[in-house]
Design an enzyme around this catalytic site. Structure first.
Site, PDB file in Angstrom:
ATOM      1  CG  ASP A 217      40.703  22.912  17.161  1.00 21.83           C
ATOM      2  OD1 ASP A 217      39.780  23.499  16.572  1.00 21.83           O
ATOM      3  OD2 ASP A 217      41.255  23.360  18.185  1.00 21.83           O
TER       4      ASP A 217
ATOM      5  CE1 TYR B 256      36.208  18.324  23.283  1.00 21.21           C
ATOM      6  CE2 TYR B 256      34.766  19.477  24.833  1.00 21.21           C
ATOM      7  CZ  TYR B 256      35.193  19.231  23.528  1.00 21.21           C
ATOM      8  OH  TYR B 256      34.595  19.876  22.481  1.00 21.21           O
TER       9      TYR B 256
END
Length: 309
Positions: free
Chosen positions: A61, A126
């Site tokens: 994003d 992540y």
């Protein structure tokens, strides 16, 4: 048409995400990472015969960073020759640097059409960086951490409670509650496996910054084969809300056991994008080796030809 595997990194705070926001493949969208890379590919010499095809391994994003993302590209040149990977690497980075993009291509590998950047990925890792004030109300954060870390502003934040709750997310779960609402027509598989979720003490980017002493840094690491949209940020938000005493472990268990977009606890705020990093996308080294094109120099434009231009 040649296919190449690219590994690249970027700072995401100035981009509207990785993926292009326009559907027309002929329109450049340099405000996203994909568009910036496609624009750089158009500077290859000899000129491309086709608009570059860009297939990312993972989408991020707006505001999310990446240390080691991957994508495969398909480009066609004149004379049926492939671009030398050294030429592609240097041309892309030269253009990105000239245009002041915060993107760097790390590696370029010519591969066969049997290798797919997204489908061939074995796992994705992540990292979410948290910064917890040692004294409540202290928001004088180090300037170097701006857009690189997320400040936790809760009083009496209990990191040990958050650590203990990480086990609730590990394994096969239905993460519908922890996913953004799907606004497209594509069917989403919400059952995903998190193989590892940990919270460990982190470190400031510049330890010598005197303001860094006012904060404790924590690294939330999450690893799995694939993730649904906003999953990691919502998990981190839930762990922070738990550590702050805004929700209980039972609240989180309920969101996992009764998966629904309507079951998101309103006392939880998804973690901001700017503390999230895609650390790496992992592939089977043997699969990459098997699909790497073993070329003779005569099938490629020599890199020296590009370097002389």
């Amino acid at each position: 048409m040649g296919r190449y595997l690219l590994f690249f990194s970027y700072l995401g705070n100035r981009y509207r995400g990785l993926q292009k926001q326009v559907k027309n493949s002929n329109v450049l969208d340099v405000d996203c990472v994909q568009g910036a890379l496609e624009s750089a590919l158009l500077t290859l010499k000899p000129q491309l015969l086709n608009p570059p095809v860009f297939v990312p391994s993972s989408r991020t994003d707006a505001g999310v960073h990446s240390l080691h993302n991957a994508a495969h590209i398909e480009i066609e040149s004149a004379k049926g020759l492939l671009y030398h990977p050294v030429t592609v690497l240097r041309t892309l980075n030269r253009h990105l640097l000239r245009c002041k993009h915060e993107i760097r291509v790390l590696q370029c590998i010519p591969i066969t059409n049997q290798f797919h950047a997204r489908h061939s990925a074995k796992s994705r890792t992540y990292l979410y960086r948290l910064m917890v004030a040692k004294k409540f109300g202290d928001r004088g954060a180090p300037i170097c951490e701006m857009n690189r870390c997320s400040l936790v502003g809760y009083e009496n934040f209990d990191i040990e409670r958050a650590k203990e709750a990480t086990k609730l997310f590990v394994g096969l779960r239905d993460f519908r509650t922890f996913a953004a609402v799907n606004k497209g027509e594509r069917q989403i598989q919400y059952r995903r496996v998190i193989s590892d979720l940990t919270i460990e003490r982190g470190s400031p980017l510049l330890p010598n910054d005197p303001l860094s002493d006012n904060f404790d840094f924590w690294d939330v690491t999450c690893k799995g084969k694939s993730f649904v949209h906003n999953q990691v940020r919502r998990i981190v938000g839930a762990l922070c809300a738990l550590g702050a005493g805004r929700v209980t472990e039972k609240d989180i268990v309920t969101m996992l056991q009764v998966p629904s977009h309507n079951n998101w606890n309103p006392r939880i705020t998804p973690a901001s994008a700017n503390g999230l990093f895609l650390v790496k996308v992992e592939y089977d080294p043997l699969e990459i080796e098997k699909n790497t094109i073993n070329f003779k120099e005569s099938t490629f434009f020599p890199p020296e030809e590009e370097l002389r231009k």
